[in-house]
Design an enzyme around this catalytic site. Sequence first.
Site, PDB file in Angstrom:
ATOM      1  N   TYR A 163      -9.940 -10.220  -5.410  1.00 56.31           N
ATOM      2  CA  TYR A 163      -9.111 -10.755  -6.475  1.00 56.31           C
ATOM      3  C   TYR A 163      -9.632 -12.009  -7.152  1.00 56.31           C
ATOM      4  CZ  TYR A 163      -6.128  -7.226  -4.574  1.00 56.31           C
ATOM      5  OH  TYR A 163      -5.649  -6.029  -4.139  1.00 56.31           O
ATOM      6  N   ARG A 188       0.877  -1.166   0.000  1.00 51.60           N
ATOM      7  CA  ARG A 188       0.000   0.000   0.000  1.00 51.60           C
ATOM      8  C   ARG A 188       0.917   1.219   0.000  1.00 51.60           C
ATOM      9  NH1 ARG A 188      -1.852  -3.543   4.119  1.00 51.60           N
ATOM     10  NH2 ARG A 188      -3.965  -4.325   3.707  1.00 51.60           N
ATOM     11  N   HIS A 231      -3.577  -8.891   4.215  1.00 53.28           N
ATOM     12  CA  HIS A 231      -5.009  -8.881   4.496  1.00 53.28           C
ATOM     13  C   HIS A 231      -5.273  -9.633   5.795  1.00 53.28           C
ATOM     14  CE1 HIS A 231      -5.871  -8.361  -0.074  1.00 53.28           C
ATOM     15  NE2 HIS A 231      -5.739  -7.191   0.524  1.00 53.28           N
ATOM     16  N   LYS A 236      -1.363  -2.323   8.034  1.00 50.41           N
ATOM     17  CA  LYS A 236      -2.482  -1.744   8.776  1.00 50.41           C
ATOM     18  C   LYS A 236      -2.503  -2.278  10.199  1.00 50.41           C
ATOM     19  CE  LYS A 236      -5.931  -0.786   5.223  1.00 50.41           C
ATOM     20  NZ  LYS A 236      -7.263  -1.153   4.719  1.00 50.41           N
ATOM     21  N   ARG A 257      -0.733  -2.818  -6.675  1.00 50.37           N
ATOM     22  CA  ARG A 257      -1.034  -3.817  -5.640  1.00 50.37           C
ATOM     23  C   ARG A 257      -2.020  -4.844  -6.187  1.00 50.37           C
ATOM     24  NH1 ARG A 257      -1.112  -4.737  -0.172  1.00 50.37           N
ATOM     25  NH2 ARG A 257      -3.119  -5.198   0.796  1.00 50.37           N
ATOM     26  N   HIS A 309      -2.660   1.957  -6.224  1.00 50.24           N
ATOM     27  CA  HIS A 309      -3.293   0.717  -5.765  1.00 50.24           C
ATOM     28  C   HIS A 309      -3.434  -0.299  -6.906  1.00 50.24           C
ATOM     29  CE1 HIS A 309      -4.917  -0.978  -2.113  1.00 50.24           C
ATOM     30  NE2 HIS A 309      -5.801  -1.619  -2.844  1.00 50.24           N
TER      31      HIS A 309
END
Length: 161
Positions: free
Chosen positions: A146, A18, A136, A42, A113, A110
């Site tokens: 995806y 990210r 994730h 994150k 990614r 993004h």
Amino acid sequence: MTFNNKTIIYILLYAGLRVSELVSLKIKDLDFLTMNLKVVGKGGKYREVPLKPELAETIKAYLEDERKNSPFATSEYLLVTQRSGRMDADTVNKVLKKLGKTLNMTIFPHKFRHTFCTRLLKKGADLTTVAKLAGHASIQTTASFYINTSREDKQEAVGLL
């Protein structure tokens, strides 16, 4: 293309980071011996992403050239600018916008990614591995973003019959 710009693009494309993770990378997060990149994602969660040899070489070239000659050469952060010891997300977006203008296309960080994850899945990487590499929290996140079969994929699948 400068080493700095190439480094940004290669990290986004070959590590699937990210933008916030990219600009937070520190030199100490790179391990060329084990060929790993330590990423703070994150929620402050750490993950390791293997360094593709082309990415490692690009980062080394950046460190030995532009980064070494920067006014902020002693910064702990990997990506610096001429005005700051840490690149910010807006600068990354400006770099990609300028590059996109040169190529007559719109480039969003993004998308790199997304390309990273999609290419891994298309090349046979399992969903759990892709989820871990992408950082994730849930495999469901990876699946929902995806695993979207395209019309071409469906036609190709039926063609296998």
